[in-house]
Write an enzyme that holds these catalytic residues in place. Sequence first.
Site, mmCIF file in Angstrom:
data_model
loop_
_atom_site.group_PDB
_atom_site.id
_atom_site.type_symbol
_atom_site.label_atom_id
_atom_site.label_comp_id
_atom_site.label_asym_id
_atom_site.label_seq_id
_atom_site.Cartn_x
_atom_site.Cartn_y
_atom_site.Cartn_z
ATOM 1 C CG HIS A 1 62.080 41.360 42.123
ATOM 2 N ND1 HIS A 1 61.560 40.572 40.985
ATOM 3 C CD2 HIS A 1 63.414 41.246 40.695
ATOM 4 C CE1 HIS A 1 61.762 40.436 40.388
ATOM 5 N NE2 HIS A 1 62.803 40.572 39.873
ATOM 6 C CG ASP B 1 58.395 39.577 41.547
ATOM 7 O OD1 ASP B 1 58.631 39.193 41.011
ATOM 8 O OD2 ASP B 1 58.844 40.886 41.739
HETATM 9 N N1 LIG Z 1 62.766 44.165 38.555
HETATM 10 C C1 LIG Z 1 62.559 43.012 37.341
HETATM 11 O O1 LIG Z 1 61.443 42.373 37.922
HETATM 12 C C2 LIG Z 1 62.933 42.393 36.593
HETATM 13 C C3 LIG Z 1 65.038 43.266 36.694
HETATM 14 N N2 LIG Z 1 65.324 43.009 35.074
HETATM 15 C C4 LIG Z 1 67.053 43.502 35.408
HETATM 16 O O2 LIG Z 1 66.564 44.463 34.201
HETATM 17 C C5 LIG Z 1 68.271 44.819 34.055
HETATM 18 C C6 LIG Z 1 68.182 44.856 32.491
HETATM 19 O O3 LIG Z 1 67.813 43.645 32.148
HETATM 20 P P1 LIG Z 1 68.138 43.757 30.332
HETATM 21 O O4 LIG Z 1 67.494 44.900 29.738
HETATM 22 O O5 LIG Z 1 67.654 42.484 29.813
HETATM 23 O O6 LIG Z 1 69.541 43.640 30.998
HETATM 24 P P2 LIG Z 1 70.754 44.129 28.894
HETATM 25 O O7 LIG Z 1 71.987 43.425 29.421
HETATM 26 O O8 LIG Z 1 69.986 43.525 27.498
HETATM 27 O O9 LIG Z 1 70.094 45.773 28.622
HETATM 28 C C7 LIG Z 1 70.632 45.973 29.519
HETATM 29 C C8 LIG Z 1 71.257 48.116 29.484
HETATM 30 O O10 LIG Z 1 72.554 48.797 30.364
HETATM 31 C C9 LIG Z 1 72.849 48.774 29.782
HETATM 32 N N3 LIG Z 1 73.920 49.275 30.815
HETATM 33 C C10 LIG Z 1 74.748 49.481 31.442
HETATM 34 N N4 LIG Z 1 75.632 49.542 32.321
HETATM 35 C C11 LIG Z 1 74.921 51.424 33.038
HETATM 36 C C12 LIG Z 1 74.735 52.291 32.582
HETATM 37 N N5 LIG Z 1 75.768 52.572 33.760
HETATM 38 N N6 LIG Z 1 74.351 53.114 32.657
HETATM 39 C C13 LIG Z 1 73.285 53.182 31.897
HETATM 40 N N7 LIG Z 1 72.693 51.920 30.789
HETATM 41 C C14 LIG Z 1 73.714 51.110 31.472
HETATM 42 C C15 LIG Z 1 73.808 48.176 28.812
HETATM 43 O O11 LIG Z 1 74.608 48.536 28.031
HETATM 44 C C16 LIG Z 1 72.330 47.232 28.349
HETATM 45 O O12 LIG Z 1 72.577 48.335 27.215
HETATM 46 C C17 LIG Z 1 68.429 43.822 34.989
HETATM 47 O O13 LIG Z 1 69.666 43.480 35.315
HETATM 48 C C18 LIG Z 1 67.546 42.832 34.871
HETATM 49 O O14 LIG Z 1 67.988 41.401 35.401
HETATM 50 C C19 LIG Z 1 64.720 42.132 34.515
HETATM 51 C C20 LIG Z 1 63.645 41.528 34.131
HETATM 52 C C21 LIG Z 1 62.672 41.665 35.722
HETATM 53 O O1 LIG Z 2 65.052 36.783 36.839
HETATM 54 C C1 LIG Z 2 66.059 37.321 36.142
HETATM 55 O O2 LIG Z 2 67.229 37.560 36.817
HETATM 56 C C2 LIG Z 2 64.868 39.293 35.921
HETATM 57 C C3 LIG Z 2 64.100 39.057 36.782
HETATM 58 O O3 LIG Z 2 64.346 40.325 37.900
HETATM 59 C C4 LIG Z 2 62.893 38.521 36.631
HETATM 60 O O4 LIG Z 2 62.809 37.718 35.771
HETATM 61 O O5 LIG Z 2 61.485 37.972 37.391
#
Ligand SMILES: NC(=O)C1=CN([C@@H]2O[C@H](COP(=O)(O)OP(=O)(O)OC[C@H]3O[C@@H](n4cnc5c(N)ncnc54)[C@H](O)[C@@H]3O)[C@@H](O)[C@H]2O)C=CC1
Ligand SMILES: O=C([O-])CC(=O)C(=O)O
Length: 325
Positions: A187, A159
Amino acid sequence: MKAPVHVAVTGAAGQISYSLLFRIASGDFLGPDQPICLHLLEITPALGALEGAVMELNDCAFPLLQSVSMSDDAEVAFKDIDFAFLVGARPRGPGMERKDLLEANAAIFSVQGKALNKVAKRDVRVLVVGNPANTNALIAMNNAPDLDPRNFTAMTRLDHNRAMSLLAEKTGNHNTDVTKMTIWGNHSATQYPDLHNCLINGEDALSKVDASWYADDFIPAVQQRGAAIIKARGLSSAASAASSALDHMRTWVQGTADGDWVSMGIPSDGSYGIEEGLIYSFPVTVKDGDYSIVQGLEINDFSRERMIATENELKEERDGVKHLL
Ligand SMILES: NC(=O)C1=CN([C@@H]2O[C@H](COP(=O)(O)OP(=O)(O)OC[C@H]3O[C@@H](n4cnc5c(N)ncnc54)[C@H](O)[C@@H]3O)[C@@H](O)[C@H]2O)C=CC1
Ligand SMILES: O=C([O-])CC(=O)C(=O)O
């Protein structure tokens, strides 16, 4: 040669990790002279896909990469680690708010908090990326009573970076001209990107933009940027999330630049009247590996109202997961 650092990444077969792992291994995290051992955690059904990513990591022949281990057991993956990137969690789809993920994702962070408490190095630094990141970090922290709560953080650096970049674009500057950006709170769509202390080339940023652009365009654009990416890509931010996760952890180790600060979701110590213990994003400086909340900023009514709104959302999220704390 330096001793290797041990870095855990959860959700290692997911889309953020598909960028993050390669950048950690190539030296983008702690520099070109810091050897790395990767500890990768996934759920059992994703171990096959993870094996593919590990084959690719090996195929890169990264000079810094000393070892890669894979596990579906957090107590194995977190053994003696220095850093934990907690990415693994369900992402949201179109039309969802991040807090809609709380039910699906909260349990993951109580299990992982307990495992960190049991087997990680006592000074492990933890960054929660998985959403809703602040409340997931709160859950992990509360399940790790033997670790320093200050070592649990949530990512608002994406952000922060978005806000810098949008402001630079609007004012015809480069993001490196922007300093003292602040993201307060959660967030989520209630986060408050605050320009009152922000500078562009050392000059007051608010004097360079219309008040109406700030209130009606900039703030909502930063708050809704994640949703805009999902709409455009059909998937949530991945490479930018990985990049900001690296920025967050690197700053935590290497410190903030003189005259600047960054935003980090950290346990509130009551500063600015924010309830103690909530994981709330504050402006922080970092020195010698330790962060401090920037004190003494003047908070006007416009800012106070927004800081309280995002604090209230965090209290609601916390109250919804009381059974895990
Ligand atoms: N804080 C931030 O600024 C941001 C946060 N996110 C969040 O990050 C997270 C991951 O996003 P992506 O990689 O795009 O999702 P994705 O679905 O591509 O990957 C998530 C992975 O986590 C694994 N997983 C699920 N439960 C698990 C566990 N208990 N232990 C280990 N691995 C586990 C899944 O098998 C999957 O491979 C989401 O919750 C998303 O909303 C995404 C972008 C920015
Ligand atoms: O918006 C979402 O769900 C993924 C995320 O946290 C971001 O891009 O900031």
